[in-house]
Design a protein around this motif. Structure first.
Motif, short mmCIF file in Angstrom:
data_model
loop_
_atom_site.label_atom_id
_atom_site.label_comp_id
_atom_site.label_asym_id
_atom_site.label_seq_id
_atom_site.Cartn_x
_atom_site.Cartn_y
_atom_site.Cartn_z
N GLY A 1 1.34 2.92 -2.45
CA GLY A 1 0.11 2.67 -1.49
C GLY A 1 0.63 2.24 -0.04
N LEU A 2 1.92 1.45 -0.08
CA LEU A 2 2.16 1.02 1.35
C LEU A 2 2.67 2.39 2.13
CD1 LEU A 2 4.40 -1.79 0.27
CD2 LEU A 2 2.23 -1.86 1.52
N LEU A 3 3.32 3.42 1.47
CA LEU A 3 3.53 4.77 2.20
C LEU A 3 2.09 5.31 2.75
CD1 LEU A 3 5.31 7.04 2.98
CD2 LEU A 3 5.09 7.95 0.74
N GLU A 4 1.10 5.22 2.22
CA GLU A 4 -0.13 5.63 2.68
C GLU A 4 -0.52 4.87 3.74
OE1 GLU A 4 -1.44 7.65 -1.95
OE2 GLU A 4 -2.15 5.65 -1.11
N ALA A 5 -0.34 3.64 3.80
CA ALA A 5 -0.92 2.79 4.68
C ALA A 5 -0.16 3.00 6.04
CB ALA A 5 -0.80 1.31 4.30
N THR A 6 1.08 3.24 5.74
CA THR A 6 2.06 3.36 6.95
C THR A 6 1.61 4.56 7.91
OG1 THR A 6 3.93 2.59 5.52
CG2 THR A 6 4.49 3.74 7.84
N GLN A 7 0.82 5.57 7.31
CA GLN A 7 0.60 6.67 8.24
C GLN A 7 -0.71 6.24 8.76
OE1 GLN A 7 0.09 10.34 5.73
NE2 GLN A 7 -0.75 11.39 7.84
N VAL A 8 -1.49 5.41 8.33
CA VAL A 8 -2.69 4.90 8.90
C VAL A 8 -2.10 3.87 10.24
CG1 VAL A 8 -4.83 3.39 9.00
CG2 VAL A 8 -4.11 4.73 7.13
N PRO B 1 -11.68 7.52 10.47
CA PRO B 1 -10.67 6.61 9.68
C PRO B 1 -9.84 5.63 10.49
CG PRO B 1 -10.42 9.00 8.61
CD PRO B 1 -11.33 8.92 9.92
N VAL B 2 -9.14 6.15 11.44
CA VAL B 2 -8.40 5.34 12.51
C VAL B 2 -9.20 4.22 13.22
CG1 VAL B 2 -8.52 6.57 14.54
CG2 VAL B 2 -6.37 5.12 13.98
N LEU C 1 -11.15 -3.16 11.20
CA LEU C 1 -10.74 -4.11 10.26
C LEU C 1 -9.29 -4.98 10.90
CD1 LEU C 1 -10.50 -4.85 7.21
CD2 LEU C 1 -9.02 -3.05 6.84
N ALA C 2 -8.44 -4.23 11.49
CA ALA C 2 -7.29 -5.00 12.07
C ALA C 2 -7.72 -5.96 13.07
CB ALA C 2 -6.21 -4.25 12.53
N LEU C 3 -8.76 -5.78 13.84
CA LEU C 3 -9.13 -6.74 14.99
C LEU C 3 -9.99 -7.86 14.34
CD1 LEU C 3 -10.95 -4.00 17.53
CD2 LEU C 3 -8.75 -5.28 17.65
N PHE D 1 -5.60 -0.85 4.24
CA PHE D 1 -5.48 0.65 4.96
C PHE D 1 -5.13 1.51 3.73
CE2 PHE D 1 -3.91 -0.43 9.51
CZ PHE D 1 -5.03 -1.30 9.58
N THR D 2 -4.54 1.22 2.82
CA THR D 2 -4.44 2.33 1.64
C THR D 2 -5.68 2.84 1.34
OG1 THR D 2 -2.24 1.07 0.98
CG2 THR D 2 -3.51 2.63 -0.72
N ASP D 3 -6.67 2.08 1.20
CA ASP D 3 -8.05 2.56 0.60
C ASP D 3 -8.64 3.51 1.88
OD1 ASP D 3 -8.07 1.10 -1.62
OD2 ASP D 3 -8.83 -0.79 -0.47
N ILE D 4 -8.37 3.01 3.13
CA ILE D 4 -9.01 3.98 4.27
C ILE D 4 -8.11 5.32 4.07
CG2 ILE D 4 -8.66 4.46 6.74
CD1 ILE D 4 -9.33 1.26 7.13
N TRP D 5 -6.86 5.28 3.93
CA TRP D 5 -6.13 6.84 3.87
C TRP D 5 -6.60 7.60 2.57
CZ3 TRP D 5 -3.20 9.52 0.39
CH2 TRP D 5 -2.28 10.36 0.88
#
Length: 520
Positions: free
Chosen positions: A232-239, A477-478, A484-486, A512-516
């Protein structure tokens, strides 16, 4: 991602949301995680329970008429010492007592529960020759939240015999249980006996003891938990990487479909496709008007993330086989009434797959620190050095490079190949070890360090986007990720401690994983 709530000590506090059928055939990594976190209840399969009963009957008949390792003999270098018939009943408990010597810190609830889930499912594969009520007791514990005290060290990758012996003694009523903290489960955490939800003591004899502990269930449970979180973190890292691309006006050429069709590694192809999807880039982007080539942190993202995805897939395949395997030694086969002595417990595949995965993840984290450094450079952002505010000599996010570098140092240490270990044990009879157990522990420990490295990049990327007033299409997605981050990260850009910012960003990665995974 699952909806568990786990405190800092690893106590589980979520309720069941549905069953996981344990049948010794189809258990998945995500099922182990759900059972460990208490978001699912176990349901032993009817046919699988029949297999357990047939194996149990066969094992007793075989042991009564011939020499069977661990049932009618000692274990390890004592394999040639026969157990007298009159001592057979006590042999099992003596074996559990002697092997329940794991040392170190108590493991958190979810790791022990992952072990119980894996062991129950392996027993349902039908090769152990162990009494069926043990499977029922394990499922009762998983449903109630009770779990045995298990200490950290005791395995070298040839069977988690010390941890499972502790669990076996708990099943026999001779070792403490804890309460994982399910709502309404009752029982005071830390009670050595009488924990509400602990199964009734089981009668375990010479036909049960080795059959129960001959497994790598703890290592496999830990590997499943680590793989689930890190994938999951790997996927989030791409976002996060996509946000950084936006922040520095990165080119999309590096993700173009023709580039990756010309070098068609599966993981890299998928990562490049996802980058185009995240950014809303076409398959064949136009050449950039500015810089001719971006730094490696942006240009080589598919080539670094891709192998990590491939490594995750390879590890999941190994784990899936093992958590559904009848790998006990000896293997009981009712069909031909045989007990096969073998080395199926040796975890070379798992150790190597875990080592490979951690090494691949470390490269991904290193690339994240490269992007963080680029975000601090005015030539790429057209902002002040270190994304500082307008006060003279402000340091901005300068410290994040140091913090991320320190966390990356831990990650690099955790990535040392555990499979290089060696051990000669039990008077030389067991002269090799896979150290898969160490590999699993290292992979679990890598989760926190990896999460913090990427959290540092996210804080910097969001600050750069704020300062440049870059607002991507919220339908992309971005764009959803930035919104979300803001909403979570503090907009104050004055010099101040950034500890809380990184903590919040690291926690945000799960979303972020969910977004990916949802994609465009």
């Amino acid at each position: 991602m699952s909806s568990q709530i786990v405190d800092a000590a690893g106590a589980v506090s979520s309720g069941h949301t549905g069953p996981v059928v344990l049948d010794g055939i189809g258990l998945r990594v995500e099922d182990v995680v759900r059972l460990a976190d208490g978001t699912a209840r176990p349901e032993p399969g009817t046919d699988a329970m029949k297999r357990v009963a047939e194996s149990w009957d066969a094992a007793r008949q075989i042991a009564a008429t011939g020499r069977v390792y661990g049932r009618s003999t000692g274990v390890g270098a004592n394999r040639n010492e026969d157990v007298p018939t009159e001592a057979a009943a006590e042999h099992g408990l003596r074996l559990l007592r002697s092997h329940a010597g794991a040392i170190g810190e108590e493991l958190p609830a979810r790791q022990v529960r992952a072990m119980l889930a894996v062991r129950a499912n392996q027993l349902l594969a039908g090769g152990a020759g162990l009494r069926p009520t043990v499977v029922t007791a394990l499922c009762e514990a998983l449903e109630s939240g009770a779990y045995p005290v298990v200490n950290e060290f005791g395995s070298v990758g040839t069977g988690d015999i010390a941890a499972l012996a502790q669990a076996g003694l708990a099943l026999a009523g001779e070792h403490p249980w804890r309460d994982a903290g399910f709502p309404g489960a009752g029982g005071a955490s830390g009670e050595p006996r009488g924990v509400v939800g602990a199964p009734e003591p089981q009668h375990l004899d010479n036909n049960d003891a080795l059959a129960f502990i001959s497994s790598n269930a703890l290592t496999l449970g830990q590997a499943a938990l680590a793989l689930h979180e890190l994938r999951g973190l790997l996927e989030a890292t791409q976002v996060v990487g996509a946000l950084s691309v936006l922040a520095v006006d990165g080119a999309h050429e590096a993700y173009a479909a023709p580039v990756h069709a010309a070098r068609p590694h599966r993981g890299s192809l998928e990562v490049a496709r996802r980058m185009r999807e995240l950014l809303g880039a076409p398959d064949r982007p136009n050449p950039p008007l500015g810089r001719l080539q971006d730094p490696y942190g942006f240009r080589c993202l598919p080539q670094v993330h891709g192998p990590a995805h491939d490594a995750a897939d390879a590890l999941e395949e190994v784990v899936a086989i093992e958590i559904n395997a009848a790998a006990e030694n000896p293997l009981i086969t009712p069909e031909d009434m045989a007990a096969y002595h073998h080395g199926g417990f040796y975890q070379a595949q798992l150790a190597l797959a875990l080592d490979h995965f951690r090494l691949a993840l470390t490269q991904v984290a290193r690339l994240s620190t490269s992007r963080l450094s680029t975000l601090n450079e005015p030539v790429f952002t057209r902002l002040r050095p270190f994304l500082a505010d307008h006060q003279p000599a402000s340091s901005g996010v300068m410290i994040l490079e140091y913090a991320a570098g320190a966390a990356l140092g831990d990650l690099r240490a955790f990535s040392a190949p555990a499979s290089l270990g060696h051990a000669v044990l039990s008077r030389g009879v067991e002269e090799q070890a896979s150290f898969a157990s160490l590999a699993a522990r290292q992979t679990l420990r890598a989760c926190g360090a990896y999460r913090l490295v990427v959290g540092c990049e996210l804080v910097a990327a969001v600050r750069a986007l704020r300062q440049r007033e870059i607002w991507p299409d919220p339908d992309l997605p971005v764009g959803r990720a930035l919104e979300l981050a803001l909403s979570v990260l503090d907009e104050d850009q004055a010099d101040r401690p950034l500890t809380d910012d990184v903590t919040a960003a690291a926690a945000l990665l799960d979303r972020f994983t969910d977004i990916w995974r949802r994609g465009g």
